[in-house]
Enzyme design. Structure first.
Site, PDB file in Angstrom:
ATOM      1  N   ALA A  65      -5.518 -42.338 -31.616  1.00  0.00           N
ATOM      2  CA  ALA A  65      -4.525 -43.011 -30.780  1.00  0.00           C
ATOM      3  C   ALA A  65      -4.768 -42.593 -29.334  1.00  0.00           C
ATOM      4  O   ALA A  65      -5.407 -41.572 -29.080  1.00  0.00           O
ATOM      5  CB  ALA A  65      -3.126 -42.597 -31.219  1.00  0.00           C
ATOM      6  N   GLY A 104      -6.146 -41.610 -35.499  1.00  0.00           N
ATOM      7  CA  GLY A 104      -5.914 -43.038 -35.698  1.00  0.00           C
ATOM      8  C   GLY A 104      -7.206 -43.813 -35.924  1.00  0.00           C
ATOM      9  O   GLY A 104      -7.200 -44.859 -36.585  1.00  0.00           O
ATOM     10  N   GLU A 107      -7.917 -43.436 -39.428  1.00  0.00           N
ATOM     11  CA  GLU A 107      -6.863 -44.161 -40.158  1.00  0.00           C
ATOM     12  C   GLU A 107      -7.114 -45.666 -40.153  1.00  0.00           C
ATOM     13  O   GLU A 107      -6.821 -46.361 -41.122  1.00  0.00           O
ATOM     14  CB  GLU A 107      -5.484 -43.826 -39.558  1.00  0.00           C
ATOM     15  CG  GLU A 107      -5.105 -42.369 -39.813  1.00  0.00           C
ATOM     16  CD  GLU A 107      -3.820 -41.976 -39.107  1.00  0.00           C
ATOM     17  OE1 GLU A 107      -3.821 -41.979 -37.859  1.00  0.00           O
ATOM     18  OE2 GLU A 107      -2.828 -41.683 -39.790  1.00  0.00           O
ATOM     19  N   GLU A 127      -4.792 -34.366 -35.730  1.00  0.00           N
ATOM     20  CA  GLU A 127      -3.460 -34.476 -35.124  1.00  0.00           C
ATOM     21  C   GLU A 127      -2.731 -33.141 -35.065  1.00  0.00           C
ATOM     22  O   GLU A 127      -1.964 -32.880 -34.141  1.00  0.00           O
ATOM     23  CB  GLU A 127      -2.612 -35.503 -35.884  1.00  0.00           C
ATOM     24  CG  GLU A 127      -2.969 -36.959 -35.596  1.00  0.00           C
ATOM     25  CD  GLU A 127      -4.095 -37.494 -36.463  1.00  0.00           C
ATOM     26  OE1 GLU A 127      -4.821 -36.684 -37.087  1.00  0.00           O
ATOM     27  OE2 GLU A 127      -4.271 -38.730 -36.507  1.00  0.00           O
TER      28      GLU A 127
HETATM   29  C1  3H9 Z   1      -3.571 -39.802 -33.256  1.00  0.00           C
HETATM   30  O1  3H9 Z   1      -4.543 -40.431 -33.471  1.00  0.00           O
HETATM   31  C2  3H9 Z   1      -2.214 -40.104 -33.858  1.00  0.00           C
HETATM   32  C3  3H9 Z   1      -2.279 -41.070 -35.007  1.00  0.00           C
HETATM   33  O2  3H9 Z   1      -2.450 -40.374 -36.221  1.00  0.00           O
HETATM   34  C4  3H9 Z   1      -0.988 -41.776 -35.185  1.00  0.00           C
HETATM   35  C5  3H9 Z   1      -0.654 -42.873 -34.247  1.00  0.00           C
HETATM   36  C6  3H9 Z   1       0.607 -43.648 -34.585  1.00  0.00           C
HETATM   37  N1  3H9 Z   1      -6.495 -40.378 -26.006  1.00  0.00           N
HETATM   38  O3  3H9 Z   1     -12.908 -34.464 -24.828  1.00  0.00           O
HETATM   39  P1  3H9 Z   1     -13.702 -35.185 -23.818  1.00  0.00           P
HETATM   40  C7  3H9 Z   1     -10.152 -38.536 -22.917  1.00  0.00           C
HETATM   41  S1  3H9 Z   1      -3.605 -38.509 -32.196  1.00  0.00           S
HETATM   42  C8  3H9 Z   1      -6.582 -40.434 -24.675  1.00  0.00           C
HETATM   43  O4  3H9 Z   1     -13.972 -34.507 -22.534  1.00  0.00           O
HETATM   44  P2  3H9 Z   1     -16.031 -35.066 -25.525  1.00  0.00           P
HETATM   45  C9  3H9 Z   1     -10.160 -37.118 -22.415  1.00  0.00           C
HETATM   46  O5  3H9 Z   1      -8.912 -36.764 -21.890  1.00  0.00           O
HETATM   47  C10 3H9 Z   1      -5.241 -38.474 -31.588  1.00  0.00           C
HETATM   48  N2  3H9 Z   1      -7.608 -39.879 -23.983  1.00  0.00           N
HETATM   49  O6  3H9 Z   1     -15.084 -35.716 -24.416  1.00  0.00           O
HETATM   50  C11 3H9 Z   1     -11.244 -37.174 -21.365  1.00  0.00           C
HETATM   51  O7  3H9 Z   1     -10.700 -37.743 -20.197  1.00  0.00           O
HETATM   52  P3  3H9 Z   1     -11.198 -37.280 -18.749  1.00  0.00           P
HETATM   53  C12 3H9 Z   1      -6.181 -37.898 -32.567  1.00  0.00           C
HETATM   54  C13 3H9 Z   1      -8.554 -39.258 -24.687  1.00  0.00           C
HETATM   55  O8  3H9 Z   1     -17.198 -35.965 -25.622  1.00  0.00           O
HETATM   56  C14 3H9 Z   1     -12.242 -38.175 -21.955  1.00  0.00           C
HETATM   57  O9  3H9 Z   1     -11.519 -38.927 -22.926  1.00  0.00           O
HETATM   58  N3  3H9 Z   1      -7.482 -37.772 -31.950  1.00  0.00           N
HETATM   59  C15 3H9 Z   1      -8.499 -39.161 -26.077  1.00  0.00           C
HETATM   60  O10 3H9 Z   1     -16.215 -33.612 -25.244  1.00  0.00           O
HETATM   61  C16 3H9 Z   1     -13.412 -37.516 -22.631  1.00  0.00           C
HETATM   62  O11 3H9 Z   1     -12.944 -36.557 -23.565  1.00  0.00           O
HETATM   63  C17 3H9 Z   1      -7.819 -36.652 -31.289  1.00  0.00           C
HETATM   64  O12 3H9 Z   1      -7.078 -35.704 -31.232  1.00  0.00           O
HETATM   65  C18 3H9 Z   1      -7.411 -39.761 -26.745  1.00  0.00           C
HETATM   66  N4  3H9 Z   1      -7.308 -39.719 -28.078  1.00  0.00           N
HETATM   67  O13 3H9 Z   1     -15.192 -35.150 -26.868  1.00  0.00           O
HETATM   68  C19 3H9 Z   1      -9.190 -36.673 -30.678  1.00  0.00           C
HETATM   69  N5  3H9 Z   1      -9.582 -38.456 -26.504  1.00  0.00           N
HETATM   70  O14 3H9 Z   1     -12.658 -37.589 -18.711  1.00  0.00           O
HETATM   71  C20 3H9 Z   1      -9.109 -36.139 -29.274  1.00  0.00           C
HETATM   72  C21 3H9 Z   1     -10.283 -38.156 -25.411  1.00  0.00           C
HETATM   73  O15 3H9 Z   1     -10.343 -38.077 -17.814  1.00  0.00           O
HETATM   74  N6  3H9 Z   1     -10.385 -36.215 -28.577  1.00  0.00           N
HETATM   75  N7  3H9 Z   1      -9.676 -38.629 -24.303  1.00  0.00           N
HETATM   76  O16 3H9 Z   1     -10.927 -35.790 -18.693  1.00  0.00           O
HETATM   77  C22 3H9 Z   1     -11.388 -35.349 -28.820  1.00  0.00           C
HETATM   78  O17 3H9 Z   1     -11.339 -34.485 -29.696  1.00  0.00           O
HETATM   79  C23 3H9 Z   1     -12.592 -35.457 -27.931  1.00  0.00           C
HETATM   80  O18 3H9 Z   1     -12.225 -36.152 -26.776  1.00  0.00           O
HETATM   81  C24 3H9 Z   1     -13.821 -36.186 -28.545  1.00  0.00           C
HETATM   82  C25 3H9 Z   1     -14.913 -36.374 -27.451  1.00  0.00           C
HETATM   83  C26 3H9 Z   1     -14.382 -35.321 -29.696  1.00  0.00           C
HETATM   84  C27 3H9 Z   1     -13.460 -37.540 -29.072  1.00  0.00           C
END
Ligand code: 3H9
Length: 678
Positions: A65, A104, A107, A127
């Site tokens: 998400a 998400g 999901e 999450e």
């Molecule tokens: C969810 O899904 C809830 C659902 O179950 C239910 C819904 C109803 N959203 O980490 P990076 C941005 S909860 C918004 O440096 P990497 C991040 O802030 C979500 N922004 O890259 C950064 O911005 P900036 C569950 C996001 O290559 C840029 O993207 N998912 C999100 O080292 C690059 O990120 C997670 O918890 C997001 N979801 O790693 C996954 N994700 O450049 C969270 C990233 O402006 N994300 N951004 O600073 C991660 O673990 C890592 O970002 C990922 C890439 C592994 C994907």
């Protein structure tokens, strides 16, 4: 390719429809992405495609998400609507996954009838790390594929599964070599040709691994085993409850439990704090006034001066990621001891199965011990980690100036001293920077990078990049006594000492802070560090409680006697001898001892720290309030579910209450604490 909107595209490849999400950087499920997906599936109604492939452009499949939308008014198509459109599609939907299918994202993929991925893809429901649970059916669908036990582990840890394991367990149906979209289209054609069914994960409970009764002992044991790790956090328990619901209830009933638990977490303070930390960690890497694309200097070889606990730990950070280190000591014995400790640490990790004995040798092979500072001449980065004494440090930097090659970065691991004064001992202050590690330096994630008045921006950027390359979270701090972390810590220590003299028992002060969520309290910390650090038997005049404790032979954990006594298993009991010394000292100073309640202890320990944080911010010694939070979470064990001291002040306690208490305490309140920060 037809654009459904600015981030979702639809095309036909023969009789297979391909939906592509292209929403950099991580294809998060923003309102636009959800709208686009809903639009694409709507466009497919009345289309003659025989199957649909859902794929993402860029570096990853949908990573979850859009966290930045949480807590804001809902916009666009809802995620369940999109998921329903997929799951109830009359033709097979195949998710084609690369990068990370997280939260998400996974999901959504679980609503496809089939999943294919490339060999490097990873799958997870992280999450819990955001104080949440998978709120789009993940807690109900994942256990129907990987089993309730594995799902419980995954949702409570956020751990990821690689493509091979995912294939083995049936989370993906095929791992594709070569072009993913082409492979997914070919797979879709086979599904069509073979007339394979529209497999819905929700409908198959055969892999759950047992009934509610059968699995009850597993859940009980899992909770007990993880009680310590989960302590204080709301999300792990809520995640477990949802998996229990997946086992005990029909799918739609389980979904209701998930929704209700999700909403509780989502609207709570813990998740707000953990989401704040997610963005704060990423913000910390950004340096004000520096172009984002500034390239760091190459660092191929590192020098470390001092083979004590800090020098050894610092060296390990580089050795572990393949960077050779020359470590310099003054005496052979100290050098041998330091190298021995590094080897033992690595061997212990190997014994725990973290890596092989060959890897231990490979890491040790990158280490060159030396007694001669001249051996640092070819290092790109030299980190001094000697005794905390300005004269010694200046002497070392003066010598380094003669020895280091032009352009080499000269860093000091000082935890309090003036980096500008150290830099002035060289003819190249622009190459000097602080790199303040936290003990044990090979374990603790925090690195304060101290920006001197003359530090060259590229030198600063390189120190930050080296932090990242070695798995640290680096935060920029300005030059001031104790930088961000220790400067605030001294305020807490000062109050803890006063409270102790005014009548609070050290064990009570420690308890209040550990109940708050710190791993240990200030007196446990003193005992661990050694009460005699910086104490001198010859000059000690019994002027402080610490002097008197040391004079009485109380040295902390190292001799089993400090504020606590310790048994052979390090179990602690408040030390009556220490209490008697404190009592006597307070009586001598005429301090009127009284009963002090827990609230006063907490507020007096933490509010002055927040005040100091506000001053640090006002003076520009920290770039942003969230950097202070990152320092405290990663360097001092501030509980992540409380978001760091500045987040806590603003969102939990409220600044007004803090100002009120500080004024009563007679503290000078930072104007920023009154007015607020960004
Ligand atoms: C969810 O899904 C809830 C659902 O179950 C239910 C819904 C109803 N959203 O980490 P990076 C941005 S909860 C918004 O440096 P990497 C991040 O802030 C979500 N922004 O890259 C950064 O911005 P900036 C569950 C996001 O290559 C840029 O993207 N998912 C999100 O080292 C690059 O990120 C997670 O918890 C997001 N979801 O790693 C996954 N994700 O450049 C969270 C990233 O402006 N994300 N951004 O600073 C991660 O673990 C890592 O970002 C990922 C890439 C592994 C994907």
């Amino acid at each position: 390719m037809a654009a459904i909107n600015s981030v979702v595209y639809l095309e036909s490849q023969g009789d297979i429809a391909v939906i592509t999400v292209n929403s950099p950087p991580v294809n998060a499920l923003s309102a636009d992405v959800r709208d686009g997906l809903a639009g694409a599936f709507a466009a497919l109604a009345g289309h003659d495609a025989k199957a649909v492939v859902l794929v993402c452009a860029g570096r990853t499949f949908i990573a979850g998400a859009d966290i930045s939308e949480f807590g804001k008014a809902p916009r666009g198509a809802s995620l369940p609507v999109v998921q329903d459109a997929m799951e109830s599609s009359p033709v097979p939907v195949i998710a084609a996954i690369h990068g990370t299918a997280l939260g998400g994202g996974l999901e959504v993929a679980l609503c496809a009838h089939y999943r294919v991925s490339d060999a490097k893809a990873k799958f997870g429901l992280p999450e819990v790390k955001l104080g949440l649970l998978p709120g789009a059916g993940g807690t109900q669908r994942l256990p129907r594929i990987v089993g309730a036990k594995k799902a419980t582990e995954m949702v409570t840890s956020g751990a990821q599964m690689g493509a091979r394991d995912a294939l083995a367990v049936g989370l993906v149906d095929e791992v594709v070599d070569g072009d993913l979209t082409a492979g997914a289209v070919a797979f879709a054609q086979r599904v069509v040709a073979e007339g394979r069914p529209l497999k819905k994960v929700r409908d198959d409970a055969s892999k759950l691994g047992g009934s509610a009764d059968e699995l009850a002992p597993f859940f009980a044991e899992f909770r007990a085993k993880n009680a310590k790790a989960f302590n204080g956090f709301d999300a792990p328990e809520a995640n477990i409850k949802c998996i229990e619901a997946a086992v005990a209830l029909p799918f739609d009933e389980g979904l209701k439990v998930e929704r209700s638990e999700f909403m509780k977490l989502m609207t709570g303070l813990q998740s707000a704090a953990q989401r704040h930390v997610f963005f704060a960690e990423r913000a910390a890497a950004k340096i004000d006034g520096l172009p984002a694309d500034m390239q760091p200097l190459p660092v191929k070889k590192v020098g470390v001066i001092g083979a004590g606990t800090m020098g050894g730990g610092i060296s390990m950070n580089f050795l572990s990621v393949g960077i050779p280190v020359t470590i310099v000591e003054q005496k052979q014995e100290a050098l041998d001891r330091g190298v021995g400790v590094i080897r033992r640490n690595y061997e212990n990790s190997a014994k725990k199965g973290r890596f092989s004995m060959d890897e231990v040798e490979a890491r040790m092979g990158r280490l060159t011990p030396s007694l001669d500072m001249n051996d640092l001449a070819d290092c790109d980065l030299i980190i001094e980690a000697v005794f905390e004494n300005m004269a010694i440090k200046k002497d070392i930097f003066g010598k380094l100036d003669q020895i280091a090659k032009p352009g080499a970065i000269l860093a000091s691991n000082t935890s309090y001293l003036d980096v500008d004064e150290i830099a002035a001992a060289t003819s190249r202050p622009e190459s000097v920077v602080g790199m303040h590690y936290f003990s044990p330096a090979n374990v603790m994630r925090l690195l304060e990078v101290v920006r001197g008045e003359k530090t060259d921006p590229q030198v600063l950027a390189t120190a930050m990049a080296m932090g990242k390359a070695t798995g640290k979270i680096a935060v920029v701090a300005g030059v001031c006594h104790g930088f961000i972390g220790n400067r605030m810590l001294s305020r807490r220590q000062q109050q803890a000492n006063l409270l102790m003299l005014e009548g609070a028992a050290p064990a009570d002060i420690d308890r209040v802070l550990t109940d708050f969520g710190f791993p240990m309290g200030p007196f446990q910390m003193s005992d661990l560090a050694g009460l005699d650090i910086g104490w001198n038997a010859e000059t000690s005049k019994g002027e402080t409680v610490r002097d008197r404790l040391c004079e009485a032979g109380l040295r902390g954990q190292k001799n089993g006697k400090g504020f606590y006594t310790y048994d052979e298993n390090r179990n602690r009991t408040p030390n009556p001898d220490a209490l008697a010394i404190i009592d006597a000292y307070a009586a001598e100073k005429g301090i009127n001892r009284r009963t002090i309640d827990d609230q006063e202890i907490l507020e007096r320990c933490l509010f002055p720290m927040v005040n100091e944080g506000a001053r640090i911010l006002a003076e520009g010694k920290a770039q942003r309030a969230s950097d202070i939070d990152i320092v405290w979470i990663n360097g001092y064990g501030w509980p992540v579910y409380r978001g760091g001291p500045m987040f806590w002040a603003e969102n939990d306690v409220g600044r007004a209450r803090i100002v009120e208490v500080l004024e009563k305490m007679g503290e000078e309140v930072s104007p920023l604490l009154k007015d607020g920060w960004k």
